[in-house]
Design a protein around this motif. Structure first.
Motif, PDB file in Angstrom:
ATOM      1  N   ARG A   1      14.681  38.832  24.468  1.00 47.10           N
ATOM      2  CA  ARG A   1      13.956  39.628  25.446  1.00 47.10           C
ATOM      3  C   ARG A   1      14.746  40.858  25.901  1.00 47.10           C
ATOM      4  O   ARG A   1      15.968  40.843  25.956  1.00 47.10           O
ATOM      5  CB  ARG A   1      13.611  38.777  26.673  1.00 47.10           C
ATOM      6  CG  ARG A   1      12.549  37.732  26.416  1.00 47.10           C
ATOM      7  CD  ARG A   1      12.199  36.962  27.684  1.00 47.10           C
ATOM      8  NE  ARG A   1      13.342  36.193  28.191  1.00 47.10           N
ATOM      9  CZ  ARG A   1      13.300  35.473  29.319  1.00 47.10           C
ATOM     10  NH1 ARG A   1      12.192  35.457  30.054  1.00 47.10           N
ATOM     11  NH2 ARG A   1      14.365  34.793  29.702  1.00 47.10           N
TER      12      ARG A   1
ATOM     13  N   SER B   1      10.196  33.209  35.459  1.00 49.53           N
ATOM     14  CA  SER B   1       8.903  33.392  36.121  1.00 49.53           C
ATOM     15  C   SER B   1       8.674  34.803  36.636  1.00 49.53           C
ATOM     16  O   SER B   1       7.525  35.196  36.887  1.00 49.53           O
ATOM     17  CB  SER B   1       8.794  32.427  37.303  1.00 49.53           C
ATOM     18  OG  SER B   1       9.762  32.749  38.298  1.00 49.53           O
ATOM     19  N   GLY B   2       9.744  35.572  36.824  1.00 49.48           N
ATOM     20  CA  GLY B   2       9.617  36.890  37.435  1.00 49.48           C
ATOM     21  C   GLY B   2       9.576  36.846  38.942  1.00 49.48           C
ATOM     22  O   GLY B   2       9.477  37.887  39.605  1.00 49.48           O
TER      23      GLY B   2
ATOM     24  N   SER C   1       4.817  43.160  24.232  1.00 52.02           N
ATOM     25  CA  SER C   1       5.033  42.939  25.658  1.00 52.02           C
ATOM     26  C   SER C   1       4.824  41.466  25.986  1.00 52.02           C
ATOM     27  O   SER C   1       3.850  40.840  25.542  1.00 52.02           O
ATOM     28  CB  SER C   1       4.063  43.797  26.478  1.00 52.02           C
ATOM     29  OG  SER C   1       4.177  43.496  27.850  1.00 52.02           O
ATOM     30  N   LEU C   2       5.759  40.905  26.768  1.00 53.76           N
ATOM     31  CA  LEU C   2       5.675  39.508  27.167  1.00 53.76           C
ATOM     32  C   LEU C   2       5.194  39.355  28.608  1.00 53.76           C
ATOM     33  O   LEU C   2       4.521  38.380  28.941  1.00 53.76           O
ATOM     34  CB  LEU C   2       7.038  38.826  27.016  1.00 53.76           C
ATOM     35  CG  LEU C   2       7.637  38.806  25.607  1.00 53.76           C
ATOM     36  CD1 LEU C   2       9.042  38.220  25.647  1.00 53.76           C
ATOM     37  CD2 LEU C   2       6.740  38.003  24.663  1.00 53.76           C
ATOM     38  N   ALA C   3       5.549  40.293  29.464  1.00 54.35           N
ATOM     39  CA  ALA C   3       5.176  40.209  30.873  1.00 54.35           C
ATOM     40  C   ALA C   3       5.454  41.535  31.553  1.00 54.35           C
ATOM     41  O   ALA C   3       6.265  42.344  31.093  1.00 54.35           O
ATOM     42  CB  ALA C   3       5.958  39.100  31.576  1.00 54.35           C
ATOM     43  N   THR C   4       4.750  41.746  32.667  1.00 59.35           N
ATOM     44  CA  THR C   4       5.020  42.866  33.560  1.00 59.35           C
ATOM     45  C   THR C   4       5.156  42.297  34.955  1.00 59.35           C
ATOM     46  O   THR C   4       4.210  41.725  35.492  1.00 59.35           O
ATOM     47  CB  THR C   4       3.892  43.915  33.520  1.00 59.35           C
ATOM     48  OG1 THR C   4       3.797  44.453  32.192  1.00 59.35           O
ATOM     49  CG2 THR C   4       4.177  45.048  34.488  1.00 59.35           C
ATOM     50  N   TRP C   5       6.359  42.433  35.522  1.00 63.38           N
ATOM     51  CA  TRP C   5       6.624  41.870  36.850  1.00 63.38           C
ATOM     52  C   TRP C   5       6.557  42.980  37.884  1.00 63.38           C
ATOM     53  O   TRP C   5       7.296  43.961  37.815  1.00 63.38           O
ATOM     54  CB  TRP C   5       7.988  41.206  36.882  1.00 63.38           C
ATOM     55  CG  TRP C   5       8.113  40.030  35.949  1.00 63.38           C
ATOM     56  CD1 TRP C   5       7.106  39.235  35.500  1.00 63.38           C
ATOM     57  CD2 TRP C   5       9.311  39.537  35.346  1.00 63.38           C
ATOM     58  NE1 TRP C   5       7.597  38.262  34.662  1.00 63.38           N
ATOM     59  CE2 TRP C   5       8.948  38.413  34.551  1.00 63.38           C
ATOM     60  CE3 TRP C   5      10.654  39.912  35.409  1.00 63.38           C
ATOM     61  CZ2 TRP C   5       9.879  37.687  33.830  1.00 63.38           C
ATOM     62  CZ3 TRP C   5      11.587  39.189  34.690  1.00 63.38           C
ATOM     63  CH2 TRP C   5      11.207  38.082  33.914  1.00 63.38           C
TER      64      TRP C   5
ATOM     65  N   ASP D   1       9.335  45.534  33.004  1.00 64.40           N
ATOM     66  CA  ASP D   1       8.604  45.191  31.796  1.00 64.40           C
ATOM     67  C   ASP D   1       9.485  44.327  30.891  1.00 64.40           C
ATOM     68  O   ASP D   1      10.646  44.658  30.657  1.00 64.40           O
ATOM     69  CB  ASP D   1       8.152  46.446  31.054  1.00 64.40           C
ATOM     70  CG  ASP D   1       6.893  47.034  31.676  1.00 64.40           C
ATOM     71  OD1 ASP D   1       6.892  47.228  32.904  1.00 64.40           O
ATOM     72  OD2 ASP D   1       5.926  47.302  30.950  1.00 64.40           O
TER      73      ASP D   1
ATOM     74  N   THR E   1       7.743  48.532  38.205  1.00 65.35           N
ATOM     75  CA  THR E   1       7.651  47.236  37.529  1.00 65.35           C
ATOM     76  C   THR E   1       8.898  46.967  36.697  1.00 65.35           C
ATOM     77  O   THR E   1       9.677  47.878  36.397  1.00 65.35           O
ATOM     78  CB  THR E   1       6.429  47.177  36.598  1.00 65.35           C
ATOM     79  OG1 THR E   1       6.567  48.193  35.593  1.00 65.35           O
ATOM     80  CG2 THR E   1       5.135  47.379  37.365  1.00 65.35           C
TER      81      THR E   1
END
Length: 333
Positions: free
Chosen positions: A180, A243-244, A202-206, A193, A191
């Motif tokens: 990651r 989890s972010g 893309s895995l997530a946007t926190w 990213d 954010t």
């Protein structure tokens, strides 16, 4: 009852413990004047084997090379356009310099300091990172509409691929035990990213809520914690990398530009233009305590932690009658 000898030993132990507790976490060893450098100082990297420090003198359009045995400038790389990020690849003896002014990544030979290759990215080439296992150099670049992280082969200097992002990335971190990338993207809604550097997906946007201007970042991979430093308000957000979720917030220096995690001493160091080095102690993965705000100077924004040698280097951007300088600190256990 405790024998007299036992009481004496206990007293010595307590005295030594109190003395250690009162010691500052960083001790200034040397201040190196930079009479030929003028303007903003940006990021650093190090050649541990060759005992060299590389400093991006953005406002001077140069990279300054220091000999760490003498703490003197031994070479100046000229002809750059606002150098920002810098990465030294030790296996190939190549120096990768990201130029914000013309959006290029310039590759130099680490011995002769001659230009080997230059690759133009869309704009604003900025922060850089090195993946030692894959022998790849990562360079953040671009603006909204054409931004991402460019991946270069450390040996040839060739551009291998690009990983798209929604807007310009500031600091980013690479997992060593995983794939990651965590990237601060303040201009896309403040954010973080998260992308997979193998699949480029893309895995997530926190989202960071009310926190804004997330620029520096550091990673504690062992405890699954990401330290995201924001400028408004000036604080360090501690995120759970699974989890972010934000698990802690700690006030820090204003206008922060660099952050470092010192795993050996469970500390976070944050340098910023507000004129302080904030030192935070990690008491556990979820609990943190500010130790001190060590006074520096306004404009002392960027820094570099050489954990292997227990040194922290701080670049001071001169203001008014204050000249540019490099400060060398010892990390006190």
């Amino acid at each position: 009852m405790i024998p007299n000898t036992g009481l004496a030993l206990l007293a010595l132990f307590l005295t030594a413990s109190m003395a250690r507790a009162q010691q500052p976490p960083l001790r200034l060893l040397q201040t190196i004047p930079l009479p030929n450098v003028h303007g903003r100082i940006d990021h650093f990297d190090i050649d541990l084997k060759g005992q060299r420090l590389f400093m991006s003198a953005l406002g001077n359009n140069t990279v300054e090379v220091f000999d760490l045995k003498s703490n003197k400038v031994i070479h100046t790389i000229t002809g750059l356009q606002e150098p920002q990020g810098i990465t030294y690849a030790p296996e190939s003896n190549r120096l990768f310099i990201a130029n914000g002014g013309d959006g290029t990544c310039s590759v130099f030979d680490g011995t002769t300091y001659q230009l080997v290759k230059s690759t133009h990215l869309s704009s604003d080439a900025d922060d850089t990172r090195y993946d030692a296992a894959a022998k790849r150099v990562f360079v953040g670049y671009g603006d909204e509409g054409s931004a991402g992280i460019a991946v270069f082969d450390a040996a040839s200097g060739d551009l291998v691929e690009t990983i798209p992002l929604p807007a310009h990335p500031e600091s980013f971190q690479l997992e060593a035990a995983g794939f990651r990338i965590f990237a601060n993207v303040p201009s896309a809604g403040n954010t973080v990213d998260v992308v997979d550097r193998k699949t480029r997906k893309s895995l997530a946007t926190w989202k960071l809520g009310s926190a804004r201007d997330n620029f520096p970042m550091a990673l504690d991979e062992r405890n699954h914690r990401l330290f995201v430093v924001c400028r408004d308000p000036a604080e360090v957000l501690v995120l759970d990398t699974e989890s972010g979720k934000v698990v802690a917030r700690i006030p820090c220096v204003t206008h922060a530009d660099d952050a470092w995690y010192d795993g050996a001493n469970q500390r976070i160091y944050v340098s910023g233009g507000g004129g302080f080095l904030t030192v935070i102690h990690q008491e556990s993965a979820d609990h943190y305590r500010k130790v001190t705000d060590m006074k520096t100077l306004p404009g002392a924004r960027t820094s570099f932690l050489a954990a292997e040698t227990r040194r922290l280097y701080l670049g001071v951007w001169g203001r008014g009658s204050q000249p540019e300088e490099l400060r060398v600190y010892e990390v006190v256990p």
